[in-house]
Write a protein that holds these residues in place. Sequence first.
Motif, PDB file in Angstrom:
ATOM      1  N   CYS A  98       0.807  -1.228   0.000  1.00 48.60           N
ATOM      2  CA  CYS A  98       0.000   0.000   0.000  1.00 48.60           C
ATOM      3  C   CYS A  98       0.836   1.273   0.000  1.00 48.60           C
ATOM      4  N   GLY A  99       2.165   1.151   0.026  1.00 50.84           N
ATOM      5  CA  GLY A  99       3.008   2.321  -0.130  1.00 50.84           C
ATOM      6  C   GLY A  99       3.258   3.133   1.118  1.00 50.84           C
ATOM      7  N   CYS A 100       3.327   2.481   2.285  1.00 51.42           N
ATOM      8  CA  CYS A 100       3.671   3.197   3.510  1.00 51.42           C
ATOM      9  C   CYS A 100       4.803   2.459   4.229  1.00 51.42           C
ATOM     10  N   VAL A 101       5.110   2.887   5.432  1.00 48.53           N
ATOM     11  CA  VAL A 101       6.203   2.327   6.219  1.00 48.53           C
ATOM     12  C   VAL A 101       5.616   1.426   7.299  1.00 48.53           C
ATOM     13  N   GLY A 102       6.159   0.219   7.440  1.00 56.44           N
ATOM     14  CA  GLY A 102       5.697  -0.709   8.466  1.00 56.44           C
ATOM     15  C   GLY A 102       6.865  -1.235   9.273  1.00 56.44           C
ATOM     16  N   PHE A 103       6.724  -1.245  10.586  1.00 58.42           N
ATOM     17  CA  PHE A 103       7.816  -1.619  11.480  1.00 58.42           C
ATOM     18  C   PHE A 103       7.399  -2.784  12.369  1.00 58.42           C
ATOM     19  N   ARG A 104       8.225  -3.817  12.386  1.00 54.10           N
ATOM     20  CA  ARG A 104       8.092  -4.909  13.353  1.00 54.10           C
ATOM     21  C   ARG A 104       9.213  -4.747  14.370  1.00 54.10           C
ATOM     22  N   PRO A 105       8.910  -4.371  15.607  1.00 55.26           N
ATOM     23  CA  PRO A 105       9.972  -4.241  16.607  1.00 55.26           C
ATOM     24  C   PRO A 105      10.501  -5.605  17.050  1.00 55.26           C
ATOM     25  N   THR A 106      11.639  -5.591  17.685  1.00 62.13           N
ATOM     26  CA  THR A 106      12.145  -6.811  18.312  1.00 62.13           C
ATOM     27  C   THR A 106      11.052  -7.419  19.186  1.00 62.13           C
ATOM     28  N   HIS A 107      10.893  -8.726  19.100  1.00 59.65           N
ATOM     29  CA  HIS A 107       9.862  -9.395  19.888  1.00 59.65           C
ATOM     30  C   HIS A 107      10.066  -9.087  21.379  1.00 59.65           C
ATOM     31  N   GLY A 108       8.995  -8.617  22.016  1.00 56.06           N
ATOM     32  CA  GLY A 108       9.047  -8.269  23.435  1.00 56.06           C
ATOM     33  C   GLY A 108       9.300  -6.801  23.702  1.00 56.06           C
ATOM     34  N   THR A 148       4.903 -16.214  21.307  1.00 57.71           N
ATOM     35  CA  THR A 148       6.350 -16.214  21.118  1.00 57.71           C
ATOM     36  C   THR A 148       6.761 -15.635  19.771  1.00 57.71           C
ATOM     37  N   ARG A 149       5.758 -15.202  18.966  1.00 63.41           N
ATOM     38  CA  ARG A 149       6.054 -14.564  17.682  1.00 63.41           C
ATOM     39  C   ARG A 149       5.341 -13.231  17.491  1.00 63.41           C
ATOM     40  N   ASP A 150       4.154 -13.073  18.080  1.00 61.24           N
ATOM     41  CA  ASP A 150       3.345 -11.872  17.848  1.00 61.24           C
ATOM     42  C   ASP A 150       4.032 -10.620  18.375  1.00 61.24           C
ATOM     43  N   THR A 151       3.812  -9.504  17.684  1.00 57.76           N
ATOM     44  CA  THR A 151       4.154  -8.196  18.226  1.00 57.76           C
ATOM     45  C   THR A 151       3.285  -7.137  17.565  1.00 57.76           C
ATOM     46  N   VAL A 152       2.888  -6.148  18.335  1.00 60.96           N
ATOM     47  CA  VAL A 152       2.287  -4.947  17.767  1.00 60.96           C
ATOM     48  C   VAL A 152       3.383  -4.168  17.051  1.00 60.96           C
ATOM     49  N   GLY A 153       3.005  -3.407  15.999  1.00 64.42           N
ATOM     50  CA  GLY A 153       3.981  -2.601  15.287  1.00 64.42           C
ATOM     51  C   GLY A 153       3.336  -1.412  14.608  1.00 64.42           C
ATOM     52  N   PRO A 154       4.000  -0.263  14.548  1.00 58.87           N
ATOM     53  CA  PRO A 154       3.422   0.933  13.955  1.00 58.87           C
ATOM     54  C   PRO A 154       3.546   0.985  12.437  1.00 58.87           C
ATOM     55  N   LEU A 155       2.572   1.639  11.808  1.00 57.99           N
ATOM     56  CA  LEU A 155       2.608   1.981  10.397  1.00 57.99           C
ATOM     57  C   LEU A 155       2.389   3.484  10.271  1.00 57.99           C
TER      58      LEU A 155
END
Length: 467
Positions: free
Chosen positions: A179-189, A202-209
């Motif tokens: 969709c043409g934006c920035v997506g971030f997956r932080p280090t787990h935890g 053990t895999r999920d994380t919230v992340g900002p777009l």
Amino acid sequence: MAEDLHWLPAVEAVRRLRDGELKLAEYVEALIERTERLARLNSYISHEPDLVRQSVKNAPKGPLHGLPFALKDIIDTADLPTTASTPALRDSRPRRNAPIAQSLLDAGGTLMGKQALGELSFGMTGNNPVFGTVRNPYREDCIPGGSSGGTAVGVAAGLVPAALGADTGGSCRIPAALCGCVGFRPTHGRYDGRGVVPISSTRDTVGPLARSVADVRLIDGICAPSGTGSAGTVDLAGLRLGVPRGFFYDGLDPDVAAATESALSALAARGAVLVERDVPDLERLNEAASFTVVLYEVGRELSAYLYQHSSPLTLRDLVGRVATDQIRETLESLLDEDVVPGAEYRAALAVHRPALRAAFAAYFAENDVGAYLVPTTPLPARPHRPAGEDRTVELNGKDVDTFLTYIRNTDASSTAGLPCLSIPSGLSRDGLPIGLELVGPDSSDARLLAIGEAVESALPPLPHPPL
């Protein structure tokens, strides 16, 4: 003036709100109007303008100064349902806000609503038989990616400047790329994961777009623990960046290949040192841990979420009402048998995932690279197909599995729990966005975001979607 407000960067909006150059009520009203005008994109599941207007009157002071934001509809809120885009949870009303949502509210953020997703965070295409089809703002007949598709659409279409999605195997980065934006997956935890409808703890994380790395850094500064913030700026000249061509660069769509090579050339022209080294045995190491963990944990953790929320639903009730055939079939297979034996799961956590993490750590250390660069997805967005026919997409003349193909380049870093960032790298010949993913060493989030901002500055900005 009102139209310009839709494209205000979050950082600039906060500055104007703080300095009194922009009235929060005016800003929010412009976003509400745009959301209503572009309702056909189906970005939101819950969006109540009167509730938003009321919250503006009572907006707490804080570093966000009222900045509007949205949430993927798996993040609990007391004022709006948490549906996870699945029928059984349509009327689910959590008693309290998830801590990650509360942190943005306490910082002075204004919640605009809850955004659509692939059902129970599994879907990739934005198709949902009950909640409708989410549409890509660059071409409305194309998929947005998933599972945080509504979140990426809302940000990319100018409905909201920033939002929180969530990522298990690529769910922030894939829709950001498409969709043409920035997506971030932080280090787990790194972020608090309580009060979020789970797949795999053990895999999920919230992340900002958001629409820029600077805006993601702003949100990360609120969501991350204190003391883990900004790493300042990074100079591309002399910066060593890995280019692991094996596996990640195989079989790419020609437009993705061309955009990625153009991005690499632009970085080299700015003085970045591109180190072409592969991560040895990556595919095998990831396969030994990836789906083993997810398939073992998902049923148990959905059951625990229902119990913690005092829901009258059982897991069997929830699964029986899943609207998307492929997702329901997957979850039904877990109800009556141990698809993944406990011994395999324990081996995945104790042996295979540590081996994958060690391989990544050795790659970064031995090659002295701050991050590696790969195409976020092997192909851009593809046209929507009817539900049931969207299990495959076309890539280089062949029909391939939709889910497995889109997560191919994002899954291993997710399994390892590493910080990852997708930024736009260009457009396809059809005008569809293409993403470039940066992956950094464990817990290098602030440094990775600083690198991402430097990389972003070397690449041409995308035009706004032609809405």
